[in-house]
Design a protein around this motif. Structure first.
Motif, mmCIF file in Angstrom:
data_model
loop_
_atom_site.group_PDB
_atom_site.id
_atom_site.type_symbol
_atom_site.label_atom_id
_atom_site.label_comp_id
_atom_site.label_asym_id
_atom_site.label_seq_id
_atom_site.Cartn_x
_atom_site.Cartn_y
_atom_site.Cartn_z
ATOM 1 N N GLU A 1 -10.687 4.334 -21.654
ATOM 2 C CA GLU A 1 -9.633 4.451 -22.679
ATOM 3 C C GLU A 1 -8.541 5.429 -22.268
ATOM 4 N N GLU A 2 -8.891 6.316 -21.367
ATOM 5 C CA GLU A 2 -7.922 7.358 -21.016
ATOM 6 C C GLU A 2 -6.679 6.735 -20.385
ATOM 7 N N GLU A 3 -5.514 7.117 -20.913
ATOM 8 C CA GLU A 3 -4.274 6.556 -20.384
ATOM 9 C C GLU A 3 -3.870 7.283 -19.114
ATOM 10 N N ASP B 1 -10.043 -5.477 -3.073
ATOM 11 C CA ASP B 1 -9.351 -5.516 -4.365
ATOM 12 C C ASP B 1 -10.078 -4.756 -5.467
ATOM 13 N N ASP B 2 -11.274 -4.245 -5.170
ATOM 14 C CA ASP B 2 -11.903 -3.308 -6.105
ATOM 15 C C ASP B 2 -11.543 -1.878 -5.732
ATOM 16 N N GLY B 3 -10.749 -1.738 -4.679
ATOM 17 C CA GLY B 3 -10.323 -0.411 -4.265
ATOM 18 C C GLY B 3 -11.372 0.331 -3.454
ATOM 19 N N GLY B 4 -12.503 -0.331 -3.129
ATOM 20 C CA GLY B 4 -13.582 0.383 -2.431
ATOM 21 C C GLY B 4 -14.355 1.215 -3.447
ATOM 22 N N TYR B 5 -13.650 1.889 -4.299
ATOM 23 C CA TYR B 5 -14.264 2.481 -5.495
ATOM 24 C C TYR B 5 -13.178 2.507 -6.561
ATOM 25 N N PRO B 6 -13.561 2.489 -7.833
ATOM 26 C CA PRO B 6 -12.601 2.096 -8.857
ATOM 27 C C PRO B 6 -11.622 3.189 -9.273
ATOM 28 N N HIS B 7 -10.903 3.721 -8.354
ATOM 29 C CA HIS B 7 -9.821 4.656 -8.665
ATOM 30 C C HIS B 7 -8.547 3.824 -8.792
ATOM 31 N N PRO B 8 -7.776 4.037 -9.862
ATOM 32 C CA PRO B 8 -6.590 3.195 -10.045
ATOM 33 C C PRO B 8 -5.642 3.220 -8.842
ATOM 34 N N PHE C 1 3.823 10.295 4.191
ATOM 35 C CA PHE C 1 3.619 10.107 2.759
ATOM 36 C C PHE C 1 4.683 9.143 2.248
ATOM 37 N N LEU C 2 4.284 8.215 1.383
ATOM 38 C CA LEU C 2 5.257 7.267 0.854
ATOM 39 C C LEU C 2 5.830 7.700 -0.495
ATOM 40 N N GLY C 3 5.438 8.874 -0.963
ATOM 41 C CA GLY C 3 6.200 9.506 -2.031
ATOM 42 C C GLY C 3 5.759 9.267 -3.466
ATOM 43 N N PHE C 4 4.638 8.595 -3.680
ATOM 44 C CA PHE C 4 4.196 8.384 -5.063
ATOM 45 C C PHE C 4 3.330 9.552 -5.544
ATOM 46 N N VAL C 5 3.179 9.600 -6.880
ATOM 47 C CA VAL C 5 2.385 10.666 -7.471
ATOM 48 C C VAL C 5 1.016 10.110 -7.877
ATOM 49 N N ASP C 6 0.000 10.809 -7.448
ATOM 50 C CA ASP C 6 -1.407 10.528 -7.748
ATOM 51 C C ASP C 6 -1.609 10.186 -9.235
ATOM 52 N N SER C 7 -2.387 9.138 -9.503
ATOM 53 C CA SER C 7 -2.668 8.758 -10.894
ATOM 54 C C SER C 7 -3.839 9.523 -11.496
#
Ligand SMILES: [Zn+2]
Length: 294
Positions: A96-98, A133-140, A83-89
Motif C-alpha cells: 500500500e505504501e506509495e 521482468d520480476d526485477g530479480g527481486y521485487p524492488h520497484p 549514472f543516468l540521473g534518476f532518483v531511487d524509489s
C-alpha cells in the motif's frame, strides 16, 4: 585489427553491478572487451545495511558516500560506469505504501528509457545485461530497470524513435542475469552441509516454490577466477555490504569449486547462437557488425 566487443550492464542502484554479474564483467574487461555499467539511480534511498557503517555523518550524506563507493568498485572491476540521473524509489515496506514523488519507478516509460537509449546509441554495445521482468527481486527500481532495458534494446536501433538521442544502434543480444536460482543455492547448501559448514540457505530454499524457472538459464559464463575481484568490488560498497553478512557466508573457494559460473537467460538475440552457451558474445563477431566507416 578488429574493434573491441562491447558489453553494457544496466543496473538500478550502485552496488547492484557488484552483486550481479561482476565476475563476468571483470573477466570480459581483462579479455579486452569494453564494459560500461549504466546505473539508473543514485541509490539515495538505500538504507545503511552494514551496522559498522550506520553512523549519523554517513546517513546524512548517503548519496555522496554511495557515489564514492561506486567509484571505488568501478576501479576494482575495471569497467566504465555512469549514472543516468534518476532518483531511487526506495523499497516500500508494504504494497500500500506509495512511492515518493519524482522517483525512478514512477516515470513514464519513455522518459525513464530516454537516457538509456542515448547511452546505447553512444556506447554501441553488442550485448546488454539486465534483470528479468520480476526485477530479480521485487524492488520497484529493479522492475523498472527491466522495462527500460527492453525498451532501449528494441528502440535504440530505430531511427524514428527517440529522435535527438543519437544515431541509431541495434544491440544484438539481451540477457537477464540469473544469479539467484534455486539450483545454485541448493548446490552451495549441499556442499556446505557436507563439509560441516553451517549453511545459511536452508530456510530460504525451503520457501522457494517448486516450479520450473520462468527464465531458464541458457548461458553459463565461467568466471570463478574473478570471484575475488567481485568480492572486493562488493566490499567497496561498504554501506550496503556487511563483510560478515550474507554475501560472504559461503567460502569463495567452495563457490569456485561448486559453481564457478555466472548464469544468464538469453532474452533476445538477433544473431544465430547455439544453446546452451558459455559466452555472452557467442555468435557475434565485432569486425562483421562494425559499420565499415565512421
Ligand atoms: Zn538495487
Amino acid at each position: 585489427m578488429s574493434a573491441p566487443l562491447r558489453l553494457m550492464a544496466v543496473h538500478a542502484h550502485p552496488d547492484d553491478e557488484s552483486s550481479k554479474g561482476a565476475a563476468t564483467m571483470a573477466r570480459y574487461v581483462r579479455e579486452g572487451a569494453e564494459v560500461l555499467v549504466c546505473t539508473l539511480t543514485g541509490g539515495e534511498r538505500g538504507s545503511v545495511l552494514n551496522p559498522k557503517m550506520d553512523r549519523p555523518e554517513i546517513v546524512a550524506n548517503i548519496g555522496e558516500v554511495r557515489r564514492a563507493e561506486m567509484a571505488r568498485a568501478r576501479e576494482i572491476l575495471g569497467v566504465e560506469q555512469r549514472f543516468l540521473g534518476f532518483v531511487d524509489s526506495g523499497l516500500p515496506e508494504s504494497e500500500e505504501e506509495e512511492l515518493p514523488e519524482g522517483c525512478f519507478a514512477l516515470h513514464k516509460l519513455e522518459d525513464a528509457a530516454a537516457p538509456l537509449v542515448a547511452a546505447v546509441r553512444e556506447f554501441r554495445p553488442h550485448v546488454i545485461i539486465t534483470y528479468d521482468d520480476d526485477g530479480g527481486y521485487p524492488h520497484p527500481d529493479h522492475i523498472m530497470t527491466n522495462k527500460v532495458s527492453v525498451e532501449a534494446f528494441e528502440a535504440a536501433g530505430d531511427p524514428d524513435r527517440y529522435p535527438g538521442a543519437g544515431d541509431p544502434w541495434q544491440p544484438l543480444k539481451l540477457y537477464y542475469q540469473m544469479g539467484f536460482t534455486k539450483e545454485r543455492f541448493e548446490a552451495l547448501h549441499e556442499a556446505m552441509t557436507e563439509r560441516g559448514l553451517g549453511s545459511p540457505y536452508s530456510d530460504w530454499i525451503a520457501r522457494w516454490e517448486d516450479r520450473p524457472a520462468k527464465w531458464p538459464v541458457t548461458t553459463r559464463v565461467p568466471c570463478g577466477d574473478y570471484f575475488e575481484i567481485r568480492d572486493e568490488a562488493l566490499l567497496a560498497h561498504a554501506t550496503q555490504v556487511d563483510p560478515d553478512g550474507f554475501w560472504f557466508v559461503c567460502p569463495r573457494e567452495l563457490q569456485q569449486e561448486i559453481w564457478p559460473t555466472e548464469d544468464y537467460h538469453l532474452a533476445r538475440s538477433l544473431v544465430d547462437t547455439e544453446l546452451p552457451e558459455d559466452d555472452l558474445f557467442a555468435g557475434i563477431h565485432a569486425d562483421e557488425v562494425e559499420p565499415a566507416c565512421h
